[in-house]
Motif scaffolding. Structure first.
Motif, PDB file in Angstrom:
ATOM      1  N   SER A 199      29.634   1.840 -30.713  1.00  0.00           N
ATOM      2  CA  SER A 199      28.678   3.332 -30.623  1.00  0.00           C
ATOM      3  C   SER A 199      28.793   3.802 -31.219  1.00  0.00           C
ATOM      4  N   MET A 200      29.899   4.180 -31.892  1.00  0.00           N
ATOM      5  CA  MET A 200      29.146   4.907 -33.326  1.00  0.00           C
ATOM      6  C   MET A 200      28.629   4.948 -34.490  1.00  0.00           C
ATOM      7  N   SER A 201      28.817   4.028 -34.995  1.00  0.00           N
ATOM      8  CA  SER A 201      28.051   3.252 -36.233  1.00  0.00           C
ATOM      9  C   SER A 201      26.054   3.095 -35.291  1.00  0.00           C
ATOM     10  N   GLY A 202      25.765   2.903 -33.888  1.00  0.00           N
ATOM     11  CA  GLY A 202      24.715   2.774 -34.009  1.00  0.00           C
ATOM     12  C   GLY A 202      24.129   1.277 -33.996  1.00  0.00           C
ATOM     13  N   LEU A 203      25.289   0.467 -33.820  1.00  0.00           N
ATOM     14  CA  LEU A 203      25.262  -1.052 -34.244  1.00  0.00           C
ATOM     15  C   LEU A 203      25.369  -1.987 -32.844  1.00  0.00           C
ATOM     16  N   THR A 204      24.794  -3.139 -32.716  1.00  0.00           N
ATOM     17  CA  THR A 204      25.425  -3.411 -31.258  1.00  0.00           C
ATOM     18  C   THR A 204      26.596  -4.847 -31.917  1.00  0.00           C
ATOM     19  N   VAL A 205      28.219  -4.194 -30.574  1.00  0.00           N
ATOM     20  CA  VAL A 205      28.718  -5.612 -31.002  1.00  0.00           C
ATOM     21  C   VAL A 205      28.635  -6.600 -32.029  1.00  0.00           C
ATOM     22  N   GLU A 206      27.643  -7.819 -31.699  1.00  0.00           N
ATOM     23  CA  GLU A 206      27.329  -8.549 -31.923  1.00  0.00           C
ATOM     24  C   GLU A 206      26.904  -8.608 -34.056  1.00  0.00           C
ATOM     25  N   GLN A 207      26.250  -7.084 -33.955  1.00  0.00           N
ATOM     26  CA  GLN A 207      25.730  -6.754 -35.719  1.00  0.00           C
ATOM     27  C   GLN A 207      26.993  -6.482 -36.811  1.00  0.00           C
ATOM     28  N   ILE A 208      29.118  -6.396 -35.976  1.00  0.00           N
ATOM     29  CA  ILE A 208      29.862  -5.795 -36.682  1.00  0.00           C
ATOM     30  C   ILE A 208      30.610  -7.502 -36.849  1.00  0.00           C
ATOM     31  N   SER A 209      30.904  -7.804 -38.102  1.00  0.00           N
ATOM     32  CA  SER A 209      31.469  -9.121 -38.561  1.00  0.00           C
ATOM     33  C   SER A 209      33.094  -8.709 -38.181  1.00  0.00           C
ATOM     34  N   VAL A 210      33.910  -9.247 -37.903  1.00  0.00           N
ATOM     35  CA  VAL A 210      35.632  -9.130 -37.609  1.00  0.00           C
ATOM     36  C   VAL A 210      35.633  -9.929 -37.838  1.00  0.00           C
ATOM     37  N   GLY A 211      37.048  -9.603 -39.231  1.00  0.00           N
ATOM     38  CA  GLY A 211      38.543 -10.075 -39.566  1.00  0.00           C
ATOM     39  C   GLY A 211      39.649  -9.626 -39.356  1.00  0.00           C
ATOM     40  N   ILE A 212      40.602  -9.841 -40.315  1.00  0.00           N
ATOM     41  CA  ILE A 212      42.334  -9.554 -39.978  1.00  0.00           C
ATOM     42  C   ILE A 212      42.142  -8.801 -41.492  1.00  0.00           C
ATOM     43  N   ASP A 213      43.459  -7.466 -40.859  1.00  0.00           N
ATOM     44  CA  ASP A 213      43.025  -5.968 -41.563  1.00  0.00           C
ATOM     45  C   ASP A 213      44.741  -6.824 -42.170  1.00  0.00           C
ATOM     46  N   GLY A 214      45.396  -6.232 -43.709  1.00  0.00           N
ATOM     47  CA  GLY A 214      46.729  -6.703 -44.482  1.00  0.00           C
ATOM     48  C   GLY A 214      47.572  -6.615 -43.239  1.00  0.00           C
ATOM     49  N   CYS A 215      47.223  -5.542 -41.957  1.00  0.00           N
ATOM     50  CA  CYS A 215      48.406  -4.786 -41.554  1.00  0.00           C
ATOM     51  C   CYS A 215      48.462  -5.722 -39.940  1.00  0.00           C
ATOM     52  N   GLY A 216      47.740  -6.987 -39.795  1.00  0.00           N
ATOM     53  CA  GLY A 216      47.539  -7.861 -38.854  1.00  0.00           C
ATOM     54  C   GLY A 216      46.196  -7.183 -37.729  1.00  0.00           C
ATOM     55  N   LEU A 217      45.936  -6.261 -37.641  1.00  0.00           N
ATOM     56  CA  LEU A 217      44.908  -5.777 -36.871  1.00  0.00           C
ATOM     57  C   LEU A 217      43.718  -6.074 -37.168  1.00  0.00           C
ATOM     58  N   PRO A 218      42.577  -6.058 -36.142  1.00  0.00           N
ATOM     59  CA  PRO A 218      41.554  -6.404 -36.675  1.00  0.00           C
ATOM     60  C   PRO A 218      40.669  -5.830 -37.606  1.00  0.00           C
ATOM     61  N   VAL A 219      39.767  -5.925 -38.512  1.00  0.00           N
ATOM     62  CA  VAL A 219      38.442  -5.011 -39.230  1.00  0.00           C
ATOM     63  C   VAL A 219      37.937  -5.082 -39.466  1.00  0.00           C
ATOM     64  N   PHE A 220      36.662  -4.258 -39.322  1.00  0.00           N
ATOM     65  CA  PHE A 220      34.882  -4.388 -39.317  1.00  0.00           C
ATOM     66  C   PHE A 220      34.299  -4.449 -40.458  1.00  0.00           C
ATOM     67  N   ALA A 221      32.749  -5.371 -40.613  1.00  0.00           N
ATOM     68  CA  ALA A 221      32.995  -5.343 -41.395  1.00  0.00           C
ATOM     69  C   ALA A 221      30.681  -4.842 -41.329  1.00  0.00           C
ATOM     70  N   LEU A 222      30.547  -3.464 -41.882  1.00  0.00           N
ATOM     71  CA  LEU A 222      29.021  -3.338 -41.723  1.00  0.00           C
ATOM     72  C   LEU A 222      29.002  -2.615 -42.736  1.00  0.00           C
ATOM     73  N   PRO A 223      27.093  -2.536 -42.499  1.00  0.00           N
ATOM     74  CA  PRO A 223      26.766  -1.905 -43.932  1.00  0.00           C
ATOM     75  C   PRO A 223      27.214  -0.196 -43.964  1.00  0.00           C
ATOM     76  N   LEU A 224      27.000   0.262 -45.241  1.00  0.00           N
ATOM     77  CA  LEU A 224      27.253   1.264 -45.600  1.00  0.00           C
ATOM     78  C   LEU A 224      27.026   2.822 -44.681  1.00  0.00           C
ATOM     79  N   GLN A 225      25.521   2.180 -44.520  1.00  0.00           N
ATOM     80  CA  GLN A 225      24.546   3.338 -43.838  1.00  0.00           C
ATOM     81  C   GLN A 225      25.054   3.564 -42.506  1.00  0.00           C
ATOM     82  N   SER A 226      24.984   2.489 -41.820  1.00  0.00           N
ATOM     83  CA  SER A 226      26.304   2.239 -40.205  1.00  0.00           C
ATOM     84  C   SER A 226      27.990   3.231 -40.148  1.00  0.00           C
TER      85      SER A 226
END
Length: 361
Positions: A199-226
């Protein structure tokens, strides 16, 4: 079976070629940001990308590729707290603004951080062992050395993401979500976080790639512009149409700007920038740094491709100068705190730094 394996090999080779082509294309679009000189010789060149977005969501300025896909790392922490504040964590537990600020922090484990975190953990009734972030020593060297002198061991509370984890566990308790597995991307709280990111980035959830951060929580990949578009909304909550989300962002950013030391710590760029109440800022690991300008109504994201954060301040100073933004006191504070002189261990100047990019409009 033989033909299946052969086909798989061909597909794998094709995928590898495609990824190699994509990497070459992305690399070709990067731009030099910082050059380091020693004895008049270029010793290091740091390249990357910059995206500047205005309050309409349009690209206002850029360097390199503003659509470059990057992981948010800790720059997402203010966005990750939104669902918990919307659920009423701050009012239910009677949280102070300092406690809220440490929930979005990449704290250095300095004594001030340790005190607030300990009080927060007790107030929330969360057992330290529930945090999935690994036991560690503070990132701040003085604080770490003092603990070692006192014979203290590593703790999860000293991890620089512990505030975020405490906030998520409190939210799980309040919303009656399972506390076990709160780090799993499929967990209901993490799904709330993903929806807030979209919602904040103006993307759909399908447009956001999800990985695992160093602390163990999900981390998100999205275009810098978003990501920059999300930071415009952090700086200017009036742009958020959902009343609950707007109110939550106001609570979060107020805590950050009133208590910037809790967000980072001594000599941290985001802390220094937020001493100017026109700026909301948060850095992340592997070279990503984000900030929003309230009066100018801009969101800015930079990514240093080699993952370094040493160059953030010089790049930020140049961005502010090129945009004609930033108060004179803030620019002067940046120059004094982050000198462009390169010094050796004895304090002798051995080189200098130059910013070498020009924002395109």
């Amino acid at each position: 079976m033989y033909y299946t394996n052969e086909a798989h090999t061909i597909d794998t080779d094709q995928n590898a070629c495609r990824h190699e082509i994509e990497l070459k294309e992305r690399t070709a679009m990067e731009t030099a940001l910082i050059t380091e000189y020693r004895a008049g010789v270029v010793e290091c060149l740091h390249s990357g990308h910059i995206a500047v977005v205005d309050d309409t969501g349009a690209l206002a300025a850029w360097a390199g590729d503003p659509s470059h896909l990057a992981f948010t790392r800790s720059s997402a922490k203010p966005l990750q707290l939104i669902p918990s504040i919307m659920a009423g964590v701050h009012t239910h537990y009677g949280l102070t603004e300092q406690e809220l600020a440490v929930m979005v922090s990449s704290h250095r484990g300095e004594p001030e951080h340790q005190a607030v975190l300990a009080a927060l953990m007790m107030k929330l009734g969360v057992e330290e062992e529930r945090l999935v972030c690994a036991p560690s020593y503070p990132l701040d060297r003085r604080s770490r050395d003092q603990l070692l002198l006192n014979g203290a061991g590593m703790r999860r509370l000293y991890h620089n993401c512990s505030g975020k984890h405490l906030g998520m566990l409190a939210s799980c308790s309040l919303q009656q979500f399972p506390m076990e597995g709160y780090e799993d991307p499929s967990h209901p709280l993490q799904q709330q976080v993903l929806n807030s990111m979209a919602s904040m980035s103006g993307l759909t959830v399908e447009q956001i790639s999800v990985g695992i951060d160093g602390c163990g929580l999900p981390v998100f990949a999205l275009p810098l512009q978003s990501l920059a578009a999300a930071y415009v909304k952090l700086a200017c909550p009036d742009l958020i149409s959902d009343p609950g989300m707007k109110a939550a962002v106001q609570v979060i950013t107020s805590a950050m700007t009133r208590h910037p030391y809790m967000v980072g710590g001594r000599n941290r760029l985001d802390t220094l920038l937020m001493e100017d109440d026109n700026i909301i800022a948060k850095g992340g690991f592997k070279g990503i740094f984000c900030f929003g300008l309230k009066k100018e109504r801009l969101g800015i994201v930079l990514k240093v491709l080699d993952g370094s954060e040493e160059e953030w301040a010089w790049i930020t100073e140049s961005i502010l100068e090129q945009l004609g933004s930033g108060s004179r006191p803030m620019l002067e504070k940046l120059r004094q705190t982050y000198t462009r002189k390169l010094l050796n261990d004895g304090g002798q100047q051995v080189g200098h730094v130059e910013t070498v990019f020009t924002l395109q409009r």
